[in-house]
Design a protein around this motif. Structure first.
Motif, PDB file in Angstrom:
ATOM      1  N   SER A  37     -18.483  -3.594   6.298  1.00 50.86           N
ATOM      2  CA  SER A  37     -17.126  -2.194   5.941  1.00 50.86           C
ATOM      3  C   SER A  37     -16.528  -2.244   4.828  1.00 50.86           C
ATOM      4  O   SER A  37     -16.449  -3.148   4.581  1.00 50.86           O
ATOM      5  N   PHE A  38     -16.540  -0.416   4.737  1.00 50.76           N
ATOM      6  CA  PHE A  38     -16.075  -0.644   3.443  1.00 50.76           C
ATOM      7  C   PHE A  38     -14.891  -0.674   3.067  1.00 50.76           C
ATOM      8  O   PHE A  38     -14.232  -1.858   2.142  1.00 50.76           O
ATOM      9  N   LEU A  39     -13.778  -1.168   4.480  1.00 51.61           N
ATOM     10  CA  LEU A  39     -12.546  -1.389   4.082  1.00 51.61           C
ATOM     11  C   LEU A  39     -12.536  -2.810   5.441  1.00 51.61           C
ATOM     12  O   LEU A  39     -11.945  -3.086   6.626  1.00 51.61           O
ATOM     13  N   ASP A  40     -13.939  -3.772   5.177  1.00 52.63           N
ATOM     14  CA  ASP A  40     -13.447  -5.080   5.406  1.00 52.63           C
ATOM     15  C   ASP A  40     -12.223  -6.175   5.977  1.00 52.63           C
ATOM     16  O   ASP A  40     -11.767  -5.887   4.840  1.00 52.63           O
ATOM     17  N   PRO A  41     -11.500  -6.100   6.497  1.00 52.29           N
ATOM     18  CA  PRO A  41     -10.309  -6.841   7.253  1.00 52.29           C
ATOM     19  C   PRO A  41     -10.369  -8.094   6.568  1.00 52.29           C
ATOM     20  O   PRO A  41      -9.650  -8.754   6.555  1.00 52.29           O
ATOM     21  N   ALA A  42     -11.921  -8.555   6.334  1.00 51.22           N
ATOM     22  CA  ALA A  42     -11.896  -9.902   5.298  1.00 51.22           C
ATOM     23  C   ALA A  42     -11.292  -9.741   4.261  1.00 51.22           C
ATOM     24  O   ALA A  42     -10.670 -11.262   3.624  1.00 51.22           O
ATOM     25  N   ASP A  43     -10.766  -8.797   3.778  1.00 51.86           N
ATOM     26  CA  ASP A  43     -11.057  -8.657   2.134  1.00 51.86           C
ATOM     27  C   ASP A  43      -8.973  -8.634   2.388  1.00 51.86           C
ATOM     28  O   ASP A  43      -8.742  -9.248   1.427  1.00 51.86           O
ATOM     29  N   TRP A  44      -8.384  -7.676   2.879  1.00 58.37           N
ATOM     30  CA  TRP A  44      -7.698  -7.094   3.199  1.00 58.37           C
ATOM     31  C   TRP A  44      -6.454  -8.071   3.780  1.00 58.37           C
ATOM     32  O   TRP A  44      -4.670  -7.813   3.486  1.00 58.37           O
ATOM     33  N   GLU A  45      -7.370  -8.090   5.032  1.00 62.84           N
ATOM     34  CA  GLU A  45      -5.992  -9.009   6.083  1.00 62.84           C
ATOM     35  C   GLU A  45      -4.507 -10.037   5.239  1.00 62.84           C
ATOM     36  O   GLU A  45      -5.462 -10.786   4.628  1.00 62.84           O
ATOM     37  N   ARG A  46      -3.739 -10.335   5.039  1.00 64.24           N
ATOM     38  CA  ARG A  46      -2.751 -10.969   4.146  1.00 64.24           C
ATOM     39  C   ARG A  46      -2.249 -11.031   3.428  1.00 64.24           C
ATOM     40  O   ARG A  46      -2.481 -12.461   2.604  1.00 64.24           O
ATOM     41  N   SER A  47      -3.307 -10.638   2.447  1.00 61.92           N
ATOM     42  CA  SER A  47      -3.417  -9.789   1.477  1.00 61.92           C
ATOM     43  C   SER A  47      -2.916  -8.503   0.445  1.00 61.92           C
ATOM     44  O   SER A  47      -2.675  -8.244   0.866  1.00 61.92           O
ATOM     45  N   LEU A  48      -2.724  -9.125  -1.444  1.00 62.04           N
ATOM     46  CA  LEU A  48      -2.197  -8.423  -1.921  1.00 62.04           C
ATOM     47  C   LEU A  48      -2.899  -7.788  -2.730  1.00 62.04           C
ATOM     48  O   LEU A  48      -3.621  -8.211  -3.493  1.00 62.04           O
ATOM     49  N   PHE A  49      -3.376  -6.971  -3.774  1.00 64.67           N
ATOM     50  CA  PHE A  49      -4.239  -6.623  -4.317  1.00 64.67           C
ATOM     51  C   PHE A  49      -3.348  -6.372  -5.878  1.00 64.67           C
ATOM     52  O   PHE A  49      -2.464  -5.347  -6.037  1.00 64.67           O
ATOM     53  N   THR A  50      -3.960  -7.133  -6.506  1.00 62.01           N
ATOM     54  CA  THR A  50      -3.647  -6.690  -8.136  1.00 62.01           C
ATOM     55  C   THR A  50      -4.684  -7.123  -8.650  1.00 62.01           C
ATOM     56  O   THR A  50      -5.257  -7.836 -10.214  1.00 62.01           O
ATOM     57  N   GLY A  51      -5.763  -6.714  -8.338  1.00 60.37           N
ATOM     58  CA  GLY A  51      -7.245  -6.516  -8.951  1.00 60.37           C
ATOM     59  C   GLY A  51      -8.580  -7.499  -8.564  1.00 60.37           C
ATOM     60  O   GLY A  51      -9.082  -6.889  -8.775  1.00 60.37           O
TER      61      GLY A  51
END
Length: 485
Positions: free
Chosen positions: A2-16
């Motif tokens: 999916s576009f919002l794959d939890p594997a990407d954003w879970e427990r993470s911050l986005f810095t680029g």
């Protein structure tokens, strides 16, 4: 995937790119309590590192030609549209928004990005006349790093209208979404701009509490803060920013007036009034909290409004066709109910609603409340309409102007020039004649006066240029002049 794959954003911050966060919290649906995921929670230290990291790529981004920046914004618009259905679902789940509110969000964000793409190509400044033999001009230059602090109620629109123009004009952005909507108000932007090819490090997404927001405001290398939220929060930010001579763009609370004159189409006005007070469970800054109705049509109007309120369906906004979803959390629900109860105790007539189940609050109509009743005098931020009669236009103007807020104003009348004349006497940033108070377009300036904010800071190319650039005076001579004392 999916576009919002939890594997990407879970427990993470986005810095680029996504990086592990030192702590996390759970995002849940207010309608059901169902878990959406574990989002990363930022700290003040994360703010400091993100701001410093953003300053490096920002210089190259500012030096890029306008078409490069515009292309990224156009690709971001395309990404919003391509993933509109998934974005609407997560918005509905996390913010408790009904389908009619959630479905347009990605498309509205795309419009903001398209307008920002056009902004990148706007003239860079003005050629100035000079008494001296020199070229003299004023130009807009990026401020550097822009801090964006967004609320829970409409986290996509209320952030993208700052993110998109700030990026288009050559700035980097650090956004702090409300932790209650960290996925739809944070991860969505990270994935959209990553897909759009925004150079790494220009957008940072840091969900967190008030301490994180305070760190963003305090950072010496964040010269501009765009904040949408409560009046109390905005005033605190303004005080802190003033210590650093920092520019703030504050879009705050409201208690907007909707005026019904005796010649108005009562049925149409009541239907519009219900939209203005009950859309998104009243959790919109532009919502009409005060309905001021001429005494000759008061009974007809308040009866029609109460019927509209009673007919609205309240329920799970994702899995049913309910027009009204839940209040964001128990604290806000209890605040709303406390204002309603106190107003009824003070003498207001409870004509519809005033009850709740879980976080689902029934659309509520209060008739003839005392002018100091809390649901009339202050912002409710819930599905509550207080209706007060007036006898003369002078009284209507006085009632509407008797508020610390000054965001939106609606006037219903068949004589539009009389409506415009009445509006001249009422402080408001937005005026709508024969329309309800909840209106917004990316091409129009948006902002309130008084406790509703510090004027139009979003929307329209001129507002955005003033918001996210500095004006710099430049002169050029062929050779240095010969100065003599």
């Amino acid at each position: 995937m999916s576009f919002l794959d939890p594997a990407d954003w879970e427990r993470s911050l986005f810095t680029g790119h996504w990086v592990p966060a030192s702590s996390s919290a759970t995002s849940r649906e207010p309608a059901t309590g169902e878990k959406i995921g574990e989002y990363g929670v930022a700290s003040p230290a994360d703010v400091a590192s993100s701001v410093e990291a953003a300053r490096v790529p920002q210089r190259a981004w500012a030096a890029a030609t306008y078409d490069v920046r515009a292309a990224v914004l156009r690709r971001a618009a395309a990404a919003f549209v391509a993933h509109a259905e998934e974005i609407a679902e997560v918005f509905g789940r996390e913010a408790g928004a009904a389908r009619g509110v959630a479905a347009p969000q990605a498309h509205i964000a795309a419009e903001e990005c398209f307008e920002a793409a056009a902004l990148a190509a706007m003239p860079a400044g003005d050629l100035l006349r000079s008494r001296a033999q020199r070229l003299s001009f004023a130009r807009h230059v990026p401020v550097g790093v822009v801090g964006v602090i967004a609320p829970f109620n409409s986290p996509i629109l209320l952030a993208i209208r700052a993110i998109a123009p700030a990026l288009a004009l050559g700035n980097a952005v650090v956004i702090k979404p409300d932790p209650r909507t960290a996925v739809c108000g944070g991860a969505v932007f990270a994935e959209v701009f990553r897909e759009a090819g925004l150079p790494e490090g220009l957008l940072h997404v840091l969900p967190g509490d008030a301490e994180v927001g305070a760190a963003l405001v305090a950072h010496p290398h964040v010269p501009v803060i765009a904040f949408t939220g409560s009046t109390g929060g905005g005033k605190a930010i303004a005080r802190a920013a003033a210590e650093r001579l920092k520019r703030t763009h504050l879009e705050l609370g409201g208690n907007s007036a909707l005026i019904v004159l005796p010649d108005a189409d009562i049925s149409a006005a009541a239907r519009a009034g219900a939209w203005a007070s009950f859309r998104h469970a009243g959790q919109i800054c532009m919502a009409a909290g005060r309905h001021l109705v001429h005494e000759s049509v008061y009974d007809d109007y308040v009866s029609a409004l109460a019927e509209e309120a009673a007919a609205l369906r309240v329920g799970d906004p994702v899995r049913t066709d309910a027009e009204i979803g839940p209040i964001i959390d128990e604290r806000q629900r209890d605040h709303i109910h406390g204002l309603v109860t106190a107003s009824v105790d003070a003498g207001a007539e409870l004509l519809s609603g005033g009850t709740y189940e879980g976080l689902f609050y029934r659309p509520t109509v209060l008739g003839r409340p005392p002018l100091d009743a809390p649901a009339y005098a202050g912002e409710v931020f819930g599905p509550v309409a207080s209706v007060v009669p007036f006898a003369t236009l002078e009284e209507a103007a006085d009632l509407a102007a008797d508020s610390e807020y000054g965001l939106a104003l609606s006037i219903f009348t068949r004589d539009v020039l009389a409506g415009l004349d009445l509006a001249e006497r009422i402080p408001a940033g937005l005026v709508h004649i024969n329309d309800q108070t909840i209106n917004d377009e990316p091409v129009a300036p948006f902002g309130g006066v008084g406790d509703s904010g510090n004027g139009a800071r979003h929307g329209g190319h001129q507002s955005n240029l003033e918001a996210f650039t500095e004006v710099q005076w430049v002169t050029m001579r062929q050779a240095p002049p010969a100065y003599s004392w």
